[in-house]
Design a protein around this motif. Structure first.
Motif, PDB file in Angstrom:
ATOM      1  N   PRO A  53      72.922  14.223  14.129  1.00 58.80           N
ATOM      2  CA  PRO A  53      72.086  14.658  15.252  1.00 58.80           C
ATOM      3  C   PRO A  53      72.433  16.055  15.758  1.00 58.80           C
ATOM      4  N   THR A  54      73.624  16.526  15.435  1.00 56.81           N
ATOM      5  CA  THR A  54      73.985  17.886  15.854  1.00 56.81           C
ATOM      6  C   THR A  54      73.121  18.931  15.149  1.00 56.81           C
ATOM      7  N   TYR A  55      72.655  18.636  13.930  1.00 58.57           N
ATOM      8  CA  TYR A  55      71.906  19.630  13.161  1.00 58.57           C
ATOM      9  C   TYR A  55      70.561  19.968  13.808  1.00 58.57           C
ATOM     10  N   PRO A  56      69.685  18.973  14.051  1.00 62.28           N
ATOM     11  CA  PRO A  56      68.425  19.341  14.708  1.00 62.28           C
ATOM     12  C   PRO A  56      68.636  19.888  16.114  1.00 62.28           C
ATOM     13  N   THR A  57      69.659  19.414  16.818  1.00 57.99           N
ATOM     14  CA  THR A  57      69.929  19.938  18.164  1.00 57.99           C
ATOM     15  C   THR A  57      70.266  21.419  18.093  1.00 57.99           C
ATOM     16  N   LYS A  58      71.169  21.786  17.189  1.00 58.39           N
ATOM     17  CA  LYS A  58      71.531  23.198  17.022  1.00 58.39           C
ATOM     18  C   LYS A  58      70.331  24.011  16.530  1.00 58.39           C
ATOM     19  N   PHE A  59      69.496  23.399  15.687  1.00 63.07           N
ATOM     20  CA  PHE A  59      68.304  24.082  15.193  1.00 63.07           C
ATOM     21  C   PHE A  59      67.375  24.419  16.357  1.00 63.07           C
ATOM     22  N   PHE A  60      67.188  23.454  17.275  1.00 65.03           N
ATOM     23  CA  PHE A  60      66.350  23.700  18.446  1.00 65.03           C
ATOM     24  C   PHE A  60      66.899  24.872  19.258  1.00 65.03           C
ATOM     25  N   GLY A  61      68.207  24.850  19.501  1.00 67.41           N
ATOM     26  CA  GLY A  61      68.812  25.918  20.285  1.00 67.41           C
ATOM     27  C   GLY A  61      68.627  27.277  19.641  1.00 67.41           C
ATOM     28  N   SER A  62      68.785  27.307  18.318  1.00 68.37           N
ATOM     29  CA  SER A  62      68.634  28.565  17.595  1.00 68.37           C
ATOM     30  C   SER A  62      67.201  29.084  17.673  1.00 68.37           C
ATOM     31  N   ALA A  82      63.705  24.061  30.212  1.00 70.08           N
ATOM     32  CA  ALA A  82      62.684  23.008  30.205  1.00 70.08           C
ATOM     33  C   ALA A  82      61.784  23.187  28.987  1.00 70.08           C
ATOM     34  N   HIS A  83      61.784  22.212  28.111  1.00 71.22           N
ATOM     35  CA  HIS A  83      60.992  22.281  26.885  1.00 71.22           C
ATOM     36  C   HIS A  83      60.225  20.967  26.733  1.00 71.22           C
ATOM     37  N   ASP A  84      58.905  21.062  26.560  1.00 70.34           N
ATOM     38  CA  ASP A  84      58.136  19.827  26.468  1.00 70.34           C
ATOM     39  C   ASP A  84      58.300  19.186  25.098  1.00 70.34           C
ATOM     40  N   ALA A  85      57.965  17.910  25.037  1.00 71.06           N
ATOM     41  CA  ALA A  85      58.163  17.131  23.815  1.00 71.06           C
ATOM     42  C   ALA A  85      57.354  17.694  22.654  1.00 71.06           C
ATOM     43  N   ALA A  86      56.134  18.160  22.938  1.00 68.67           N
ATOM     44  CA  ALA A  86      55.267  18.672  21.862  1.00 68.67           C
ATOM     45  C   ALA A  86      55.919  19.858  21.159  1.00 68.67           C
ATOM     46  N   ARG A  87      56.526  20.755  21.934  1.00 74.06           N
ATOM     47  CA  ARG A  87      57.167  21.935  21.349  1.00 74.06           C
ATOM     48  C   ARG A  87      58.355  21.538  20.483  1.00 74.06           C
ATOM     49  N   LEU A  88      59.184  20.613  20.985  1.00 71.27           N
ATOM     50  CA  LEU A  88      60.350  20.195  20.215  1.00 71.27           C
ATOM     51  C   LEU A  88      59.941  19.412  18.967  1.00 71.27           C
TER      52      LEU A  88
END
Length: 411
Positions: A53-62, A82-88
């Motif tokens: 789970p760290t991989y997609p989390t770090k990907f989002f941050g990047s 604040a990031h909506d679900a659709a964007r993530l």
């Protein structure tokens, strides 16, 4: 409300598509500068993708240019802002395309493999094609420095790379293929963990040819009367002190009849036992929550081939080690194993510590504190110094990985 289930490839409309995952959910917390987006089911989504789970989390941050906060022990994955679900969800699709799907057949059943020159490729189990990952992406650097949890699947038999240290090994299998099941996103993996462990280990054992195994493996013990007597003599002396070493104090009541001594004798008398049998024995003795049991197993379960044996018994330690005290007991067992029983194995300390660290059995902070503080709790001072001296390459690797992560965060 529970998340729905969607196809891993959301561009595929086929409702019978076998690769499924929970729909990514988000929750906004905080106000002002402290506002953040929590992803409550990140672990479930990542499990379906067979990626940490760290991989997609770090990907989002990047991708969002945002700081991330990861608390694996409490299963909290956060992206600042604040990031909506659709964007993530859109970003998750991008992550899947770049780091999960085969570039040739677009099948998510891939493994991530580190090559000798530290390139990452996707090895597709469906079509056999190996496709490169864009190493320019920031996540690629993070993956190289942070190998994911090992699941003990044993897919790469004979590949001892994942036990190598101090550097992340070339050719190491670092993540399994995507989950084929289309089960409930809420999942009950925790409730079925014992059954899954049993099924997996029994299935692997069933695939082996017993005669070929006995012919090729060298773990079978010498069962001659002389050998048994010698082993039991050494064990009586060793096991008697295993559970008794607690801050330098010995308990005279805990001797050869204690549950710990019984566990130690049983593992010594049953060479080649499976991980399932070991865990059940620990349960039978009522020691599954006792940190001393971890120390006993390290000292008595392994032989001089400990480096190759660790993956076989890793599921046991994953289930038993649940606190810092357990981790220290494991490290104490390692000290006694190499320092007293097999001093010729002291140089292999990095190779012993690495798989436990990669499986999240050992935390970086605990290992670092242990490696930088000589102690007489488990062995004499000189032996303690030798063991910690041998661990320096691994500790250096941990420190350098941390420094690089901090530099990446600053950027």
């Amino acid at each position: 409300m529970a998340a729905g289930v969607v196809n891993i490839r959301r561009d595929v409309d086929d409702k019978f598509y076998r690769y499924r995952m929970p729909l990514l959910m988000t929750k906004i917390e905080g106000k002002g500068n402290g506002i953040k987006t929590v992803i409550p089911n990140m672990s479930d989504v990542a499990h379906a993708l067979s990626r940490p789970p760290t991989y997609p989390t770090k990907f989002f941050g990047s991708e969002l240019g945002a700081q991330t906060s990861i608390d694996e022990k409490n299963d909290r994955y956060i992206v600042n802002g604040a990031h909506d679900a659709a964007r993530l969800r859109e970003l998750l699709d991008a992550f899947i395309d770049k780091f999960v799907l085969c570039a040739a057949c677009k099948n998510p059943e891939t493994d991530l493999i580190l090559t000798k020159n530290e390139m990452i490729v996707r090895d597709c189990k469906a079509c056999g094609v190996r496709s490169n990952i864009d190493m320019r992406h920031k996540l690629a650097t993070y993956i190289i420095k942070n190998p994911p949890k090992k699941k003990g699947k044993g897919k790469k038999k004979g590949d001892g790379g994942h036990a190598e240290a101090p550097t992340p090994p070339g050719g190491d299998l670092i993540s399994g293929g995507a989950d084929r099941s289309s089960g409930s996103p809420d999942g009950d993996e925790g409730a079925e963990s014992d059954d899954e462990l049993t099924r997996r280990l029994k299935a692997e054992a069933a695939e082996l040819n017993p005669e070929a195994t006995l012919a090729k493996e060298d773990w079978s013990a010498d069962t001659s009367p002389e050998a048994v007597k010698a082993r039991m003599g050494a064990l009586s002396a060793g096991v008697a002190g295993i559970a008794l070493t607690n801050g330098g104090e010995a308990d005279s009541d805990e001797d050869v009849d204690s549950p710990y001594s019984q566990l130690g004798r049983w593992t010594q008398e049953n060479p080649g036992i499976s991980a399932v049998e070991v865990f059940k024995k620990v349960q039978d003795l009522g020691l599954e929550k006792k940190h001393k049991a971890v120390q006993v197993l390290v000292q008595t379960l392994f032989t001089e081939d400990i480096v190759t044996e660790i993956p076989k018994y890793m599921p046991v330690f994953v289930k038993l080690v649940s606190s810092e005290k357990h981790q220290k007991a494991l490290l104490g067992g390692v000290e006694r194993f190499v320092g007293l029983t097999h001093p010729d194995l002291i140089p292999t300390i990095p190779k012993i510590l690495m798989p436990f660290y990669q499986a999240d059995v050992l935390d970086e902070e605990v290992v670092t504190q242990w490696g930088t503080h000589v102690s007489k709790k488990y062995v004499d001072k000189d032996t303690s110094k030798k063991v910690r001296k041998a661990s320096e390459p691994f500790l250096k690797w941990l420190a350098e990985a941390d420094d690089d992560d901090e530099e990446d965060d600053d950027e």
